[in-house]
Design a protein around this motif. Structure first.
Motif, short mmCIF file in Angstrom:
data_model
loop_
_atom_site.label_atom_id
_atom_site.label_comp_id
_atom_site.label_asym_id
_atom_site.label_seq_id
_atom_site.Cartn_x
_atom_site.Cartn_y
_atom_site.Cartn_z
N GLN A 27 60.11 50.95 34.95
CA GLN A 27 59.78 49.56 34.66
C GLN A 27 59.86 48.68 35.91
OE1 GLN A 27 62.39 48.77 31.35
NE2 GLN A 27 60.74 48.92 29.87
N VAL A 28 60.81 48.99 36.78
CA VAL A 28 60.89 48.24 38.03
C VAL A 28 59.58 48.41 38.82
CG1 VAL A 28 62.05 48.08 40.28
CG2 VAL A 28 63.41 48.31 38.19
N ALA A 29 59.12 49.66 38.90
CA ALA A 29 57.85 49.92 39.60
C ALA A 29 56.69 49.25 38.87
CB ALA A 29 57.60 51.43 39.69
N GLN A 30 56.72 49.31 37.53
CA GLN A 30 55.64 48.72 36.76
C GLN A 30 55.60 47.21 36.91
OE1 GLN A 30 56.87 50.72 33.26
NE2 GLN A 30 55.15 52.16 33.27
N TYR A 31 56.79 46.59 37.00
CA TYR A 31 56.80 45.14 37.22
C TYR A 31 56.08 44.81 38.52
CZ TYR A 31 57.93 40.38 38.10
OH TYR A 31 57.79 39.04 38.37
N CYS A 32 56.39 45.55 39.58
CA CYS A 32 55.77 45.27 40.88
C CYS A 32 54.25 45.40 40.78
CB CYS A 32 56.31 46.21 41.95
SG CYS A 32 58.07 46.00 42.21
N VAL A 33 53.80 46.46 40.12
CA VAL A 33 52.35 46.66 39.98
C VAL A 33 51.73 45.51 39.20
CG1 VAL A 33 50.57 48.14 38.97
CG2 VAL A 33 52.53 49.17 40.11
N LEU A 34 52.33 45.17 38.08
CA LEU A 34 51.66 44.17 37.23
C LEU A 34 51.68 42.78 37.85
CD1 LEU A 34 53.27 42.04 35.03
CD2 LEU A 34 54.10 44.19 34.20
N ILE A 35 52.75 42.43 38.55
CA ILE A 35 52.79 41.08 39.10
C ILE A 35 51.83 40.95 40.28
CG2 ILE A 35 54.73 41.23 40.77
CD1 ILE A 35 54.25 38.44 38.22
N ILE A 36 51.73 42.00 41.10
CA ILE A 36 50.78 41.95 42.21
C ILE A 36 49.36 41.85 41.66
CG2 ILE A 36 49.78 43.29 44.12
CD1 ILE A 36 52.60 44.46 44.57
N ALA A 37 49.08 42.66 40.64
CA ALA A 37 47.74 42.66 40.06
C ALA A 37 47.40 41.33 39.41
CB ALA A 37 47.61 43.79 39.04
N TYR A 38 48.42 40.60 38.97
CA TYR A 38 48.17 39.31 38.33
C TYR A 38 48.04 38.20 39.36
CZ TYR A 38 48.22 36.24 34.24
OH TYR A 38 47.87 35.39 33.24
N TRP A 90 45.72 33.71 42.94
CA TRP A 90 45.69 32.97 44.20
C TRP A 90 44.24 32.73 44.63
CZ3 TRP A 90 49.68 36.83 46.63
CH2 TRP A 90 50.96 36.46 46.23
N ALA A 91 43.42 33.79 44.52
CA ALA A 91 42.03 33.68 44.98
C ALA A 91 41.26 32.65 44.15
CB ALA A 91 41.36 35.04 44.90
N VAL A 92 41.43 32.70 42.83
CA VAL A 92 40.68 31.76 41.98
C VAL A 92 41.15 30.33 42.26
CG1 VAL A 92 40.25 31.07 39.60
CG2 VAL A 92 40.28 33.47 40.20
N ALA A 152 38.07 39.03 34.26
CA ALA A 152 36.98 38.66 35.17
C ALA A 152 37.47 37.80 36.32
CB ALA A 152 35.87 37.94 34.40
N SER A 153 38.77 37.43 36.30
CA SER A 153 39.24 36.50 37.33
C SER A 153 39.06 37.01 38.77
CB SER A 153 40.68 36.05 37.06
OG SER A 153 41.56 37.11 37.23
N PRO A 154 39.25 38.32 39.06
CA PRO A 154 39.02 38.74 40.45
C PRO A 154 37.57 38.55 40.88
CG PRO A 154 40.08 40.49 39.18
CD PRO A 154 39.73 39.43 38.22
N GLU A 155 36.64 38.82 39.98
CA GLU A 155 35.24 38.67 40.35
C GLU A 155 34.87 37.20 40.52
OE1 GLU A 155 32.94 41.78 37.77
OE2 GLU A 155 35.01 41.52 37.11
N GLY A 206 36.90 34.95 41.46
CA GLY A 206 37.51 34.56 42.73
C GLY A 206 36.83 35.20 43.93
N GLY A 207 35.82 36.03 43.69
CA GLY A 207 35.07 36.65 44.78
C GLY A 207 35.85 37.71 45.53
N LEU A 208 36.73 38.44 44.81
CA LEU A 208 37.56 39.44 45.48
C LEU A 208 36.87 40.80 45.53
CD1 LEU A 208 40.98 38.44 43.94
CD2 LEU A 208 40.28 38.18 46.32
N PRO A 209 37.25 41.66 46.49
CA PRO A 209 36.61 42.96 46.64
C PRO A 209 36.97 43.92 45.51
CG PRO A 209 38.41 42.73 48.19
CD PRO A 209 38.24 41.40 47.55
N ALA A 210 36.25 45.03 45.46
CA ALA A 210 36.39 46.01 44.38
C ALA A 210 37.80 46.55 44.24
CB ALA A 210 35.41 47.16 44.60
N TRP A 211 38.53 46.70 45.37
CA TRP A 211 39.87 47.32 45.24
C TRP A 211 40.81 46.44 44.44
CZ3 TRP A 211 44.30 45.07 47.20
CH2 TRP A 211 44.14 44.12 48.21
N VAL A 212 40.60 45.10 44.44
CA VAL A 212 41.46 44.22 43.64
C VAL A 212 41.09 44.32 42.16
CG1 VAL A 212 42.26 41.88 43.29
CG2 VAL A 212 41.67 42.64 45.58
N VAL A 213 39.78 44.41 41.89
CA VAL A 213 39.34 44.53 40.50
C VAL A 213 39.97 45.78 39.89
CG1 VAL A 213 37.35 44.64 38.97
CG2 VAL A 213 37.19 43.39 41.13
N GLY A 214 39.99 46.87 40.66
CA GLY A 214 40.59 48.10 40.16
C GLY A 214 42.09 47.96 39.93
#
Lengths: 89, 597
Positions: free
Chosen positions: B178-189, B194-196, B402-405, B407-415
């Motif tokens: 869960q510690v690892a999952q928190y890091c993944v989910l908060i970065i992905a969020y 920030w970009a939008v 759809a927020s990464p798109e 915000g005009g972010l590259p494909a690696w962020v969408v993934g």
């Protein structure tokens, strides 16, 4: 032993007092400012935020976080003062 | 590498990490399995609690919900955060001092009653179950949307992953994943947020951008929220920041729902159990603070994302010709998250209040299985149209997805967003499954059925139970009963009206006794359950003060408190040793030597 019992009661009373005031702030931030008074507060602007709306979607959450850390800090002191700290022998 | 390639990369990488962590932290004793050996540092426990708490719904759906609700979204935001103050002050430190393994353990010991223990265990299993079915469904949806696999395959993959690390590592494995999952989910969020925020307001911090002016376009220089209000008024919606606009969101209901969610949060077994895992009482307080801090990172960002995306969506779609639609429209039209039907035949997208058609979009397909297109090249719908002027269907989940798109972010962020959604769903599912496993193996099997069970037997029962629970949850994830969305109200209402009052009174009063607690718990649950069943399933109106079923747990909780206190005052005080336990729970000293039973 009797002396210690008295101390523990005083400790618990102090804890209840701290909790009462912190929960009062919790209620004011979460309910009074964010719900009951949201309409009048919305007439006040803070930058682009109507104030009531800001409390409801931002401010109250910040207050909640701060309240918990304040409680930790206060209780740390109270624990030490009454000698019930976990580090105490 | 395209979006699909990056999605596979991130999902594969994160799953590999979770399995690796689970293998490293596998356990062989019940203390490790139930409460991670009580050795989790407070900051790590805060992160784990954050991931445990924030489900697929928080990650994917909440910003979308708020963007349609405007001010009324407040009850989710505050309702799902304010409960941590109650936890930190009123529950966590004392339950940690009590030092047993589960919530039913506390109820059973404090009220010196096997029946109380069993009622509590049944509630814990039921609450966790209703919740976990929804998580499995969430896993399936993320898989099907991002990885283009079938929802059922997605659920099956999710089931295997959760089973491996929940059964192998128990609480210890779950905590560190869960510690690892928190890091993944908060970065992905946060990255898309920030970009939008930067794109729309020129301020990269969403919490500030939310109250700033729009950077460019026809509304440049105007405050975002003012603009949203004006747009909403022009199109006939409720103003975005206006409070108490409808019957469901009048002041009383907002209050009731928010209170119910807060108290429910504080009464949910999978949240409470996290505070058993830290070494000291003061760590329990502190980790509640860290938990809320980590949750607040997402919860203060979500309403900002809601406003940005709503503005962007209306601005780029409403009143525009079909061929002017943005690129992300096509990506999300395929899974049916957005759809347009040209009711008046003018080729222009009109967005107005009300549903454009009945149900979720179903594409009209020709004999060759291809989606048919209309006069403007738009995909045609098979749904029955409604009579209003609205032509645009927007699924709430699209706001985050759809927020990464946008915000005009590259494909690696969408993934990365897909990996974040999966992290949110899997971490919550694992926490809930552990509650089911430990409630059955510890509270029912060990404490009631076979009191002489060895460590090995108890671990085996817990692991088997997790397997059974995963299988059931997976079944409901694949064949979702119509009521899955409805039962969330049930979980919170039930937690609020059963556990919360009993635990609070058990700590703050030495006088409350077994008879009071059992009567109170039953009265609270029965009232809440009957009201929810009547109003949700049997078509009754909201007969009690117009309170909606989502908020009725608040009344159930009051009934529980009142009944407990009245019955207690007519029956005899609990035995002296129980009163001694209560006195002892109140002071932190001595928690290090927690009983291992």
């Amino acid at each position: 032993m009797a002396e210690e019992g008295k101390d523990l009661r005083a400790y618990w009373r102090r804890n209840l007092q701290i909790q009462f005031w912190l929960l009062a702030i919790w209620f004011v931030a979460g309910y009074v400012l964010s719900i009951f008074l949201v309409e009048p507060l919305n007439h006040i602007k803070m930058g682009g935020f109507p104030l009531g709306f800001w409390f409801a979607q931002q401010g109250a959450i910040y207050v909640f976080v701060i309240l918990i850390f304040v409680y930790c800090k206060l209780m740390r002191g109270v624990d030490k003062e009454f000698g019930v700290d976990e580090d105490a022998a | 590498m395209g979006i699909l390639g990056w999605t596979y990369f991130w999902v594969g990488l994160t799953f590999g990490i979770y399995i690796f962590i689970a293998w490293r932290s596998r356990v062989a004793d019940t203390k490790g399995f139930y409460v991670a050996g009580m050795g989790v540092p407070p900051v790590a426990n805060g992160m784990a609690t954050g991931a445990d708490w924030m489900s697929a719904a928080s990650f994917i759906s909440m910003a979308g919900l708020i963007s349609f609700l405007g001010y009324a979204g407040t009850y989710y935001l505050l309702g799902w955060t304010g409960g941590y103050v109650l936890l930190a002050l009123l529950l966590a430190p004392y339950l940690r001092k009590f030092g047993k393994y589960t919530v039913p353990d506390f109820v059973g010991d404090r009220y010196y009653s096997q029946s109380a223990r069993m009622v509590a265990a049944a509630c814990a299993v039921f609450v966790s179950f209703t919740y976990v079915a929804g998580q499995m469904r969430g896993v399936g949806i993320v898989f099907s949307r991002f990885l283009e696999v079938d929802i059922n395959t997605g659920v099956l993959i999710g089931m295997c992953i959760v089973f491996i690390y929940a059964a192998l590592g128990g609480m210890k494995g779950i905590t560190w994943t869960q510690v690892a999952q928190y890091c993944v989910l908060i970065i992905a969020y946060l990255i898309p947020a920030w970009a939008v925020s930067y794109k729309i307001t020129g301020v990269p911090i969403p919490q500030i951008g939310f109250g700033s002016t729009i950077a460019s376009g026809q509304h440049a220089g105007q405050y975002l929220l003012d603009t949203l209000n004006v747009i909403a008024r022009d199109l006939g919606f409720v103003e975005y920041t206006k409070a108490f606009a409808t019957q469901k969101t009048n002041m009383l209901n907002v209050f009731m729902i928010m209170f119910c969610l807060m108290v429910g949060t504080a009464g949910l077994p999978h949240v409470i159990i996290r505070f058993y895992t830290v070494p000291k009482v003061r760590d329990a307080r502190l980790s509640a603070g860290w938990a809320l801090f980590f949750i607040a990172l997402l919860y203060t960002t979500a309403p900002a994302v809601a406003a940005f995306v709503r503005y962007n969506m209306i601005n780029t779609l409403e009143g525009k010709r079909w061929e002017e639609r943005p690129a992300w429209y096509t990506n999300w039209s395929k899974p049916g998250l957005i759809a347009w039907v040209d009711k008046n035949g003018d080729g222009v997208i009109q967005y107005k209040p009300g549903k454009p058609f009945i149900g979720r979009p179903k594409w009209k397909k020709g004999k060759d299985g291809k989606i048919l297109t209309g006069k403007w090249g738009e995909p045609l719908l098979a749904n029955k149209l409604t009579k209003n002027e609205n032509e645009l269907y927007i699924d709430r989940d699209i706001m985050v997805l759809a927020s990464p798109e946008i915000g005009g972010l590259p494909a690696w962020v969408v993934g990365l967003v897909a990996a974040g959604g999966l992290a949110a769903a899997l971490s919550t599912a694992a926490g809930l499954l552990l509650v089911v496993g430990s409630s059955v193996s510890h509270d029912l099997y060990y404490r009631v059925v076979n009191k002489n069970a060895t460590e090995k037997q108890r671990l085996l029962v817990a692991r088997i139970m997790i397997g059974v629970a995963v299988a059931c949850a997976g079944y409901f994830g694949i064949n979702p009963p119509a009521f899955v969305a409805q039962v969330v109200a049930f979980a919170f209402g039930l937690a609020a009206s059963s556990f919360f009052p009993i635990i609070i009174l058990g700590i703050f009063s030495t006088r409350v006794n077994r008879e009071g607690a059992i009567c109170g718990m039953l009265a609270g649950i029965i009232f809440t359950a009957i009201y929810i069943i009547q109003t949700k399933f049997l078509g009754y109106g909201n007969w009690f003060l117009g309170i909606t079923p989502e908020g009725i747990g608040t009344i159930g909780m009051l009934i529980n408190f009142i009944v407990t206190i009245i019955v207690t005052s007519f029956t005899k005080a609990p035995p002296a040793e129980i009163q001694q336990i209560v006195e002892n729970v109140r002071i932190p000293k001595g928690a290090g030597a927690a009983l291992d039973h």
